[in-house]
Design an enzyme around this catalytic site. Structure first.
Site, PDB file in Angstrom:
ATOM      1  N   SER A  65       0.821  -1.195   0.000  1.00  0.00           N
ATOM      2  CA  SER A  65       0.000   0.000   0.000  1.00  0.00           C
ATOM      3  C   SER A  65       0.869   1.265   0.000  1.00  0.00           C
ATOM      4  O   SER A  65       1.637   1.494  -0.933  1.00  0.00           O
ATOM      5  CB  SER A  65      -0.962  -0.021   1.189  1.00  0.00           C
ATOM      6  OG  SER A  65      -1.902   1.018   1.103  1.00  0.00           O
ATOM      7  N   ASP A  90      -0.161  -4.105  -3.964  1.00  0.00           N
ATOM      8  CA  ASP A  90      -1.317  -3.226  -4.106  1.00  0.00           C
ATOM      9  C   ASP A  90      -0.945  -1.786  -3.733  1.00  0.00           C
ATOM     10  O   ASP A  90      -1.503  -1.210  -2.788  1.00  0.00           O
ATOM     11  CB  ASP A  90      -2.502  -3.720  -3.271  1.00  0.00           C
ATOM     12  CG  ASP A  90      -3.836  -3.457  -3.968  1.00  0.00           C
ATOM     13  OD1 ASP A  90      -3.884  -3.538  -5.205  1.00  0.00           O
ATOM     14  OD2 ASP A  90      -4.834  -3.182  -3.278  1.00  0.00           O
ATOM     15  N   HIS A 168      -7.638  -5.268  -0.350  1.00  0.00           N
ATOM     16  CA  HIS A 168      -6.351  -4.559  -0.318  1.00  0.00           C
ATOM     17  C   HIS A 168      -5.323  -5.381   0.458  1.00  0.00           C
ATOM     18  O   HIS A 168      -4.202  -5.608  -0.018  1.00  0.00           O
ATOM     19  CB  HIS A 168      -6.581  -3.197   0.336  1.00  0.00           C
ATOM     20  CG  HIS A 168      -5.470  -2.216   0.163  1.00  0.00           C
ATOM     21  ND1 HIS A 168      -4.778  -2.043  -1.010  1.00  0.00           N
ATOM     22  CD2 HIS A 168      -4.941  -1.315   1.049  1.00  0.00           C
ATOM     23  CE1 HIS A 168      -3.865  -1.094  -0.856  1.00  0.00           C
ATOM     24  NE2 HIS A 168      -3.945  -0.644   0.384  1.00  0.00           N
TER      25      HIS A 168
END
Length: 241
Positions: A65, A90, A168
Site C-alpha cells: 500500500s 497493491d 487490499h
C-alpha cells in the site's frame, strides 16, 4: 513477511518503522510522508552499500500500500543507482492516481519491479506499474472471501479491517504465502482466470507470481486464488477453455 522469510532460510531483514508518519485518519499527511520516508530509506541503502555491507543491486524491497509508494520514492532518490528488485503489494492509489511517473511507484524505480494488484481502482492501482503486474481474481474488489457475508459476524473494528480493506490486504497475504509455497501461484497472460470471463485465449501457467517470479518476464498476468488461506490453487481450477 519477516517471519516467513526467516522460516525459509538465512535472510537479512530490515523493517522500516514509520507508523507515526502513516497513522490514520490523516491520510493526506501520510501520502506526503511517503516521499520523506523513501528518501531516508535511500540514505540507509546507500550507506549500507558504501560501507560494503550490502550491495545495492542485491537488495529486494517489499512494500504494501503506502509502503509500496515509499519503495518507489526510495528508488527515485537512489537514482542513478538501483536496487535489484521492488515488490509493490497493491500500491496505494488514492492521491497517487494523477501524480505522474515521478509521484508513484514505476518500473524505473528498480532493476526489476513486480506488482500484485488486488483492490484496483479502490485502495490500489488497477493500471500496471511495474515490469510485470499480477491480477489475482482480476485484480479488483471484491476478492474471494471478502464479501460481507464472510465477515458479518465480526466486531466493528474487524469488520472494517476484514471487509472494507479485505481485498487490499489480500496482496501481502498472497505474497507472504508465496515465500513458503513458491510454486503455488502460477499466472497466465490470458485474462480468462474464471469461466465467466470472455477472452479469446486459454489460460496456461506462464509465470509464477510472488517470491519465485522470473525477473525476465514482462507484461500483465492473471490467476485465481482460494477464498481463504491457503490461497494457492497451484494449477488446479483452470480446466476450462
Amino acid at each position: 513477511m519477516r517471519d516467513v522469510y526467516l522460516k525459509r532460510g538465512e535472510y537479512n531483514v530490515i523493517l522500516v518503522e514509520w507508523a507515526k508518519l502513516a497513522g490514520l485518519p490523516w491520510y493526506v499527511t501520510a501520502v506526503r510522508n511517503t516521499k520523506i520516508v523513501g528518501t531516508q530509506v535511500a540514505k540507509l541503502v546507500r550507506w549500507l552499500h558504501v560501507m560494503g555491507a550490502v550491495p545495492v543491486a542485491s537488495l529486494h524491497v517489499i512494500g504494501f500500500s503506502l509502503g509500496a509508494e515509499v519503495a518507489g520514492f526510495m528508488g527515485k532518490a537512489l537514482s542513478p543507482q538501483k536496487v535489484g528488485r521492488i515488490t509493490g503489494l497493491d500500491a496505494a492509489y488514492p492521491l497517487y492516481m494523477n501524480a505522474g511517473s515521478e509521484g508513484h511507484l514505476t518500473a524505473a524505480d528498480a532493476m526489476f519491479v513486480d506488482v500484485i494488484h488486488t483492490d484496483g481502482g479502490n485502495f490500489g492501482f488497477a493500471q500496471p506499474l511495474g515490469h510485470v503486474d499480477f491480477y489475482p481474481n482480476g485484480g479488483r474488489p471484491i476478492q474471494p472471501g471478502c464479501n460481507l457475508r464472510s465477515v458479518i459476524r465480526r466486531t466493528i473494528s474487524r469488520l472494517i479491517n476484514e471487509y472494507v480493506v479485505c481485498g487490499h490486504n489480500r496482496a501481502w497475504m498472497l505474497y507472504a504465502e508465496s515465500v513458503t509455497n513458491p510454486f503455488g501461484f502460477p499466472a497466465s497472460s490470458c485474462p480468462k482466470w474464471h469461466p465467466t470471463v470472455r477472452a479469446n485465449c486459454m489460460w496456461t501457467p506462464d509465470v509464477l507470481m510472488g517470491f519465485a517470479v522470473n525477473s525476465r518476464v514482462r507484461g500483465k498476468f492473471y490467476l485465481r486464488t482460494n477464498a481463504d488461506a491457503p490461497f494457492a490453487r497451484n494449477t488446479t481450477g483452470y480446466g476450462f477453455k
